[in-house]
Motif scaffolding. Sequence first.
Motif, PDB file in Angstrom:
ATOM      1  N   PRO A  66       0.710  -1.189   0.062  1.00 57.16           N
ATOM      2  CA  PRO A  66      -0.153  -0.160   0.112  1.00 57.16           C
ATOM      3  C   PRO A  66       0.850   1.297   0.045  1.00 57.16           C
ATOM      4  O   PRO A  66       1.840   1.199   0.910  1.00 57.16           O
ATOM      5  CB  PRO A  66      -0.828  -0.241   1.348  1.00 57.16           C
ATOM      6  CG  PRO A  66      -0.106  -1.211   2.147  1.00 57.16           C
ATOM      7  CD  PRO A  66       0.670  -1.947   1.262  1.00 57.16           C
ATOM      8  N   MET A  67       0.520   2.213  -0.808  1.00 63.19           N
ATOM      9  CA  MET A  67       1.104   3.354  -0.718  1.00 63.19           C
ATOM     10  C   MET A  67       0.824   4.453   0.208  1.00 63.19           C
ATOM     11  O   MET A  67       1.491   5.219   1.050  1.00 63.19           O
ATOM     12  CB  MET A  67       0.824   4.290  -2.230  1.00 63.19           C
ATOM     13  CG  MET A  67       1.481   5.643  -2.220  1.00 63.19           C
ATOM     14  SD  MET A  67       3.095   5.503  -1.940  1.00 63.19           S
ATOM     15  CE  MET A  67       3.777   4.981  -3.325  1.00 63.19           C
ATOM     16  N   LEU A  68      -0.261   4.139   0.771  1.00 61.11           N
ATOM     17  CA  LEU A  68      -0.974   4.997   2.067  1.00 61.11           C
ATOM     18  C   LEU A  68      -1.847   4.096   2.861  1.00 61.11           C
ATOM     19  O   LEU A  68      -2.506   3.535   2.426  1.00 61.11           O
ATOM     20  CB  LEU A  68      -1.802   5.896   1.537  1.00 61.11           C
ATOM     21  CG  LEU A  68      -2.435   7.070   2.485  1.00 61.11           C
ATOM     22  CD1 LEU A  68      -1.343   7.974   3.167  1.00 61.11           C
ATOM     23  CD2 LEU A  68      -3.587   7.819   1.896  1.00 61.11           C
ATOM     24  N   THR A  69      -1.545   4.331   4.166  1.00 59.57           N
ATOM     25  CA  THR A  69      -2.483   3.775   4.955  1.00 59.57           C
ATOM     26  C   THR A  69      -2.899   4.419   6.186  1.00 59.57           C
ATOM     27  O   THR A  69      -1.797   5.240   6.763  1.00 59.57           O
ATOM     28  CB  THR A  69      -1.715   2.375   5.830  1.00 59.57           C
ATOM     29  OG1 THR A  69      -0.761   1.798   4.682  1.00 59.57           O
ATOM     30  CG2 THR A  69      -2.501   1.355   6.384  1.00 59.57           C
ATOM     31  N   ILE A  70      -3.970   4.458   6.591  1.00 55.95           N
ATOM     32  CA  ILE A  70      -4.516   5.446   7.365  1.00 55.95           C
ATOM     33  C   ILE A  70      -5.268   4.584   8.509  1.00 55.95           C
ATOM     34  O   ILE A  70      -6.167   3.737   8.021  1.00 55.95           O
ATOM     35  CB  ILE A  70      -5.416   6.599   6.908  1.00 55.95           C
ATOM     36  CG1 ILE A  70      -4.575   7.462   5.997  1.00 55.95           C
ATOM     37  CG2 ILE A  70      -6.156   7.488   8.024  1.00 55.95           C
ATOM     38  CD1 ILE A  70      -5.386   8.754   5.388  1.00 55.95           C
ATOM     39  N   ASN A  71      -4.982   4.828   9.875  1.00 53.76           N
ATOM     40  CA  ASN A  71      -5.787   4.052  10.814  1.00 53.76           C
ATOM     41  C   ASN A  71      -6.550   4.758  11.874  1.00 53.76           C
ATOM     42  O   ASN A  71      -5.809   5.640  12.238  1.00 53.76           O
ATOM     43  CB  ASN A  71      -4.452   3.176  11.478  1.00 53.76           C
ATOM     44  CG  ASN A  71      -4.496   1.926  10.827  1.00 53.76           C
ATOM     45  OD1 ASN A  71      -5.321   1.331  10.624  1.00 53.76           O
ATOM     46  ND2 ASN A  71      -3.113   1.474  10.726  1.00 53.76           N
ATOM     47  N   ASN A  72      -7.562   4.698  12.020  1.00 57.53           N
ATOM     48  CA  ASN A  72      -8.373   5.324  12.960  1.00 57.53           C
ATOM     49  C   ASN A  72      -8.127   6.875  13.271  1.00 57.53           C
ATOM     50  O   ASN A  72      -7.618   7.275  14.243  1.00 57.53           O
ATOM     51  CB  ASN A  72      -7.895   4.646  14.237  1.00 57.53           C
ATOM     52  CG  ASN A  72      -9.122   4.949  15.313  1.00 57.53           C
ATOM     53  OD1 ASN A  72     -10.195   5.615  15.103  1.00 57.53           O
ATOM     54  ND2 ASN A  72      -8.723   4.714  16.710  1.00 57.53           N
ATOM     55  N   LEU A  73      -7.892   7.691  12.269  1.00 54.69           N
ATOM     56  CA  LEU A  73      -7.428   9.128  12.126  1.00 54.69           C
ATOM     57  C   LEU A  73      -8.608   9.943  12.688  1.00 54.69           C
ATOM     58  O   LEU A  73      -9.726   9.865  12.367  1.00 54.69           O
ATOM     59  CB  LEU A  73      -7.119   9.427  10.846  1.00 54.69           C
ATOM     60  CG  LEU A  73      -6.239  10.622  10.645  1.00 54.69           C
ATOM     61  CD1 LEU A  73      -5.055  10.501  11.378  1.00 54.69           C
ATOM     62  CD2 LEU A  73      -6.378  11.263   9.565  1.00 54.69           C
ATOM     63  N   HIS A  74      -8.159  10.862  13.757  1.00 55.60           N
ATOM     64  CA  HIS A  74      -8.995  11.780  14.282  1.00 55.60           C
ATOM     65  C   HIS A  74      -8.305  13.379  14.252  1.00 55.60           C
ATOM     66  O   HIS A  74      -7.293  13.207  14.278  1.00 55.60           O
ATOM     67  CB  HIS A  74      -9.107  11.458  15.854  1.00 55.60           C
ATOM     68  CG  HIS A  74     -10.270  10.445  16.124  1.00 55.60           C
ATOM     69  ND1 HIS A  74      -9.594   9.081  16.045  1.00 55.60           N
ATOM     70  CD2 HIS A  74     -11.438  10.484  16.480  1.00 55.60           C
ATOM     71  CE1 HIS A  74     -10.523   8.331  16.339  1.00 55.60           C
ATOM     72  NE2 HIS A  74     -11.687   8.968  16.550  1.00 55.60           N
ATOM     73  N   SER A  75      -9.314  14.089  13.993  1.00 52.99           N
ATOM     74  CA  SER A  75      -8.519  15.552  13.702  1.00 52.99           C
ATOM     75  C   SER A  75      -9.612  16.496  14.228  1.00 52.99           C
ATOM     76  O   SER A  75     -10.934  16.251  14.017  1.00 52.99           O
ATOM     77  CB  SER A  75      -8.388  15.870  12.539  1.00 52.99           C
ATOM     78  OG  SER A  75      -7.786  17.522  12.304  1.00 52.99           O
ATOM     79  N   ALA A  76      -9.338  17.722  15.093  1.00 45.90           N
ATOM     80  CA  ALA A  76     -10.093  18.604  15.404  1.00 45.90           C
ATOM     81  C   ALA A  76      -9.756  19.981  14.715  1.00 45.90           C
ATOM     82  O   ALA A  76      -8.502  20.051  14.565  1.00 45.90           O
ATOM     83  CB  ALA A  76     -10.085  18.605  16.946  1.00 45.90           C
ATOM     84  N   TYR A  77     -10.520  21.036  14.326  1.00 48.40           N
ATOM     85  CA  TYR A  77     -10.128  22.111  13.800  1.00 48.40           C
ATOM     86  C   TYR A  77     -10.915  23.111  14.616  1.00 48.40           C
ATOM     87  O   TYR A  77     -12.265  23.213  14.500  1.00 48.40           O
ATOM     88  CB  TYR A  77     -10.436  22.105  12.400  1.00 48.40           C
ATOM     89  CG  TYR A  77     -10.178  23.257  11.554  1.00 48.40           C
ATOM     90  CD1 TYR A  77      -8.742  23.584  11.582  1.00 48.40           C
ATOM     91  CD2 TYR A  77     -11.038  24.117  11.099  1.00 48.40           C
ATOM     92  CE1 TYR A  77      -8.504  24.841  10.792  1.00 48.40           C
ATOM     93  CE2 TYR A  77     -10.664  25.213  10.341  1.00 48.40           C
ATOM     94  CZ  TYR A  77      -9.398  25.543  10.195  1.00 48.40           C
ATOM     95  OH  TYR A  77      -8.982  26.610   9.603  1.00 48.40           O
ATOM     96  N   GLN A  78     -10.382  24.013  15.100  1.00 42.56           N
ATOM     97  CA  GLN A  78     -10.880  25.048  15.783  1.00 42.56           C
ATOM     98  C   GLN A  78     -11.983  24.688  16.941  1.00 42.56           C
ATOM     99  O   GLN A  78     -12.985  25.029  16.678  1.00 42.56           O
ATOM    100  CB  GLN A  78     -11.244  26.184  14.924  1.00 42.56           C
ATOM    101  CG  GLN A  78     -10.195  26.986  14.180  1.00 42.56           C
ATOM    102  CD  GLN A  78     -10.832  28.110  13.353  1.00 42.56           C
ATOM    103  OE1 GLN A  78     -11.930  28.052  12.961  1.00 42.56           O
ATOM    104  NE2 GLN A  78      -9.774  28.903  12.805  1.00 42.56           N
ATOM    105  N   GLY A  79     -11.589  23.742  17.737  1.00 42.52           N
ATOM    106  CA  GLY A  79     -12.572  23.123  18.586  1.00 42.52           C
ATOM    107  C   GLY A  79     -13.609  22.038  18.016  1.00 42.52           C
ATOM    108  O   GLY A  79     -14.204  21.537  18.777  1.00 42.52           O
TER     109      GLY A  79
END
Lengths: 385, 342
Positions: free
Chosen positions: B2-15
Amino acid sequence: MEQSHNLFQAAQLMGSSAWQSFFRLALPMARPALAVGVALVAMETVADFATVDYFAVPTLTTAVYDTWLGYGSLSAAAKLSVLILLVVFTMVGVERFARRKQALYQQGVQDAGQFKYQLKGWRKWAVFSYCTMLLATGFLIPFLILVNYSYHYFEQSWHDEFWQLSINSLMVATIVSITCVLLALLLMFVKRVSPYRQDLLPSRLVSTGYALPGTVLAIGVLAPLTYIDFAINDIYQWLGMKGPGLLFTGSLAALVIAFTVRFAAIAIGSIENRYKTMSPSYDMAAMTMAQKPWQLFYRIHLPLLRKAMFVGALLVFIESMKELPAALLLKPIGFENLATYVFQYVSDEQLEQGALAAIVIVLVGLFPLIYLNKSIEQNYADVNH
Amino acid sequence: MPMLTINNLHSAYQGQVVLQGVDLSLAEGDILALLGPSGCGKTTLLRAIAGLQPTSHGQISIANTLCNDDGVLVPSEQRHVGMIFQDYALFPHLTVAQNILFGVSEKNPDLRAQRLQEMLALVRLQGLAERFPHQLSGGQQQRVSIARALAYRPQLLLLDEPFSNIDAQVRGQLICEIRQILKQLNISAIFVTHSKDEAFAFADQLALFKAGKIVQCGRPETLYELPNDRYVAEFLGSVNYLPASIYDNYQVDTPIGRLSSRTALNKPISYAGELLLRPQQFELLGDDNSDAVISERRFLGNHCHYVVDILQYRLQVHSEQTQWQLGQRVKLQMKAHSLVVF
């Protein structure tokens, strides 16, 4: 203030006459802008020194000036300055509030093109004479009087000292404009690339300097610098050496610092506006192509900011040439520039002999303004083509 | 690999939580479309992959190098990803040639010139090297930005709504052209869009986004024909629903009769739910004894959009038979396809 011409066309289609459009549309929409204007004029009036001094109207600004230069009391001058600050901050509050409203009123202005009513007959001449009168009494007549004075008193005014005065003015204005632009670049770059909100604070803080009247600012700069000067000399004495004297308050440094604090906001405004028109994707594109922040600044921002830097520097330069109260309070002994020189002759009721210097100040400010107006029109045309 | 693997990604932006548990994998040479309505977090995911957006939790690995994890953050400039922006982000003070060579670290002038010529030929912009961006059309600008990203030789190309500012007339052609270039160079790419048509035309894989999560990921055909839920079904095309109960593994009872599926049904026997039917899966036959009647008709050029009333149901039908008029009684027939019951 820009008003969408669609609104006026809509009003006209609904049978509204020019007067009705003015009272029902243009005036109510301009209300916030008028409030901004009134607040700014009030601020400038409170801050004005030269005019009230000439006509011997005792105001807070002249009181600060007299208290410090006449009675030598820095603390009393500082107390009076705080009073002026109070007025200024109230006005700034009013201005900010009105601006917020203005943003609301201007929502949805897409095409702020001009909508013109063609006037005819006596109305045309009435409007024309009113506008001409403003220009004549505000600028043309006083300027011609100055030209007349300087022509008749050219021999007395044109001497070696005059060159020195001009060079002093140019030098201070140049140093201040360069300092302001460098400061603005630094602050605005940090603001642009920093993800942290607290990094906005320094530029906000610096921008408030423009609201400070020159007199207040001079006292504000004087107090800490005097303290530092004394502290330095105390340290020298403690080490058993002879002190260097008044490093800051006795040199141009105080003047440059005060001017920079007062005018940095102008350079910041110019650079900030340019940054706003720069797509944030430029930065992201550069960063994904392995550019470090300094490369981003040097390769992308700096070339794109060049004109804004120049315009900012020019505006600061004009203001620095004109600024009087801070120069009067902070100039080193024996140092005069065009502004203080004119003031001195005016105070001595020898306006005629100061006229030449006054004209130089006006012209130095006028030519760049013509250039700026042209370049603003050019930008406007670029954006709208 | 795989070129890219993402696992369980979380992100918050300005709260605000924008990504809440994204899992994704992209094979080398594949083009993946992140599809979803605006504000669903797809652009945030793209920026997170580029290292332009902080993440709060989860991992991103690019070409087996861990780039985001708790305490790990590889900066954008070390990720070797190229990015194409909605506004192209061409530097206005640089010529086409300077823009294309912007990220090229090669110092040798001959090799630089060679790379430039390769790229110009690739995007068919020979002869425009000395132009400035504002002298180019939208499509040309977009091709310069592709050339610039590819000249940098990224491992992974990220495209943020790359076709939304292109005129509709040339969009289709540009999509084909850029897809061809990426396939020719075997470049892995992730592409953000809110248009299902662009996604179908450009991507090998489709990941449909909803409120910070991927609801379904797979081949475009699979998502269209066998959607996991109504959201996927409705996002990718028009739908009709009829009440249905499963009769056996392949057959389902509905108010318009018993229908057969080409593949095994997705629900157990005697499950009662709603059957998904796309407008073009019907066939209309004239039948004066039928209880189905045409109540709306819109002529759309290559086909006709009908609304057919049957019992208490209103069904949308797309048919190449444009001859039916309002009030015509018709018989509804199903074309053979895989049936999906929710």
